[in-house]
Scaffold this motif. Sequence first.
Motif, PDB file in Angstrom:
ATOM      1  N   GLN A 271     -42.444 -18.865   8.282  1.00  0.00           N
ATOM      2  CA  GLN A 271     -43.180 -19.419   9.740  1.00  0.00           C
ATOM      3  C   GLN A 271     -43.731 -18.140  10.278  1.00  0.00           C
ATOM      4  N   ALA A 272     -42.954 -16.467  10.278  1.00  0.00           N
ATOM      5  CA  ALA A 272     -44.128 -15.655  10.434  1.00  0.00           C
ATOM      6  C   ALA A 272     -45.168 -15.659  10.025  1.00  0.00           C
ATOM      7  N   LEU A 273     -45.166 -15.718   8.445  1.00  0.00           N
ATOM      8  CA  LEU A 273     -45.525 -15.249   7.442  1.00  0.00           C
ATOM      9  C   LEU A 273     -46.611 -16.010   8.104  1.00  0.00           C
TER      10      LEU A 273
ATOM     11  N   SER B  29     -45.916 -14.713  26.408  1.00  0.00           N
ATOM     12  CA  SER B  29     -47.651 -14.270  25.008  1.00  0.00           C
ATOM     13  C   SER B  29     -48.194 -15.454  24.880  1.00  0.00           C
ATOM     14  N   GLY B  30     -46.658 -16.499  24.093  1.00  0.00           N
ATOM     15  CA  GLY B  30     -47.204 -17.741  23.140  1.00  0.00           C
ATOM     16  C   GLY B  30     -46.798 -17.356  21.874  1.00  0.00           C
ATOM     17  N   LYS B  31     -46.630 -18.273  21.112  1.00  0.00           N
ATOM     18  CA  LYS B  31     -46.176 -18.330  20.265  1.00  0.00           C
ATOM     19  C   LYS B  31     -46.542 -17.560  18.383  1.00  0.00           C
ATOM     20  N   GLU B  32     -48.198 -17.388  19.122  1.00  0.00           N
ATOM     21  CA  GLU B  32     -48.717 -16.235  17.915  1.00  0.00           C
ATOM     22  C   GLU B  32     -49.541 -15.589  17.776  1.00  0.00           C
ATOM     23  N   HIS B  33     -48.666 -14.856  19.537  1.00  0.00           N
ATOM     24  CA  HIS B  33     -49.027 -12.916  19.813  1.00  0.00           C
ATOM     25  C   HIS B  33     -48.532 -12.149  18.855  1.00  0.00           C
TER      26      HIS B  33
END
Length: 501
Positions: A447-449, A414-418
């Motif tokens: 990183q998630a935030l 899905s990609g890193k920003e999904h």
Amino acid sequence: MAKLPVLPSGDEDDCQRTAIEGLGGVGKTQIALETAYRIRDVQPECSVFWVPAIDTTAFENAYRAIGQQLKVPGINEEKADVKALIKSVLGRESMGNWLLIIDNADDEKLLFGDTALADYLPFSRKGSILFTTRNHKLGLRLVESENHIIAVEEMSRDEALKLLGKNLKGSQMSDTRSNNALLEFLTNLPLAIRQASAYMAKEQISTARYLKLCNSSDEDIVKLLSSHFDDRHRYKNIQNAVATTWLISFQQISDHDALAADYLRFLCLLAGKDIPHSLLPPAGTLETVEAIGTLKAYAFISQQNESDSYDIHRLVQISMLSWLDGKGERQEWTAKVLERLNDIFPWPKHENQEEWIRYLPHTQHALQLRKRTDDEEATTGLLSKVGESFRNLGKYKEAEQMHRQALQLREKVSGKEHPDTLTSMNNLAGVLDSQGRYEEAEQMHRQALQLREKVSGKEHPNTLTSMNNLALVLGSQGRYEEAEQMHRQALQLREKVSEIR
């Protein structure tokens, strides 16, 4: 042997019928053969006839041989109805007492289909028919009473050891622990033991070495189970390998009961013990009962009392996987199993632990086969659920491993920003936090935030969840002012969102 009521009953309204049933290779034919010899000794005036029901030709040839032995008029004529002649002759009281053994009565189509061989079974109050069969349903149809079905019991360990060592030197069985472990693996199955013994005798290896081969890989096990060996106790034109013997049963099930065949494909991809009924793909109630009955009839699965779970025979499971490989169906069915598990496995919580704890070993087993499937969506979902299950159980290293795999697969698919990727990132950070690895957890939460703020905005619920999680891990490190500031910011944004709504 004393349990077998095979001597003619003398009942004027009955012809005694008995069936010996059990898994292919369990020794049914040997029991029938021993019965024949004992009856010869106990009642020498009783005629004993042997008929293999492997196919129509074998059945008819055996009937012809009986006719020739009895010097039945017309038996050798080209257009003679051999089966009808023998049925008629054995039905006469003048024939005296007789025992007819129908061996390998496994194929329902052969006995009750177009060929209808069952129609040519003789009837006489002085006669008795003994069947051997792998199929309980067919056995019941032939003898018409559960009281006349004898299930072959598992061979005792002493009997199994004796059979194993029959063709081996003492030096090949010097390791007692390996001997017992090997018999445990072979489930004391006579055919599997004879096959293993023949292989060890041929290759001049010990039980310890053979056991290592069995434990090396499923591929090696399948090769060992598929290796042909000479066995004078079995028919010359029949392949004696355990796996080959069961392939015949697999095909018979496929021909007669499509749902049972699908269930067998499904079950062989799960852990072999305590498989909940609820895991099976849904089908009609009656169809499901009949399909499960078919698998139990062939002794491929067992059910303890009235429990709602099943066990599948270990060697059957391995052979079935090989069958799927041979037909090119393993990848397809692995995907189906993963999809079904993902649908039914709930997100693990304390209140539903009784449910997911039963599914956990089967999901782990199926995930080990995931390299054979392209269903990455179901795989990722299950990795996350298994990871969270381990976290709830306090198995943090296992939980971390599962969540890392889920995150890697999410990023790939899905990609890193999904959003799903960021959820996996949050789950991994949580399990790092549970292990006291606060700096790593902090880095991942930050990183998630950042990515959630970028993708969904600062006021999105998921963003505020990440903000709260980061505040908690800061607090765990004793950085209370930073944690307080982050909690206040999250609270203000939540209040703002609530006011807007």
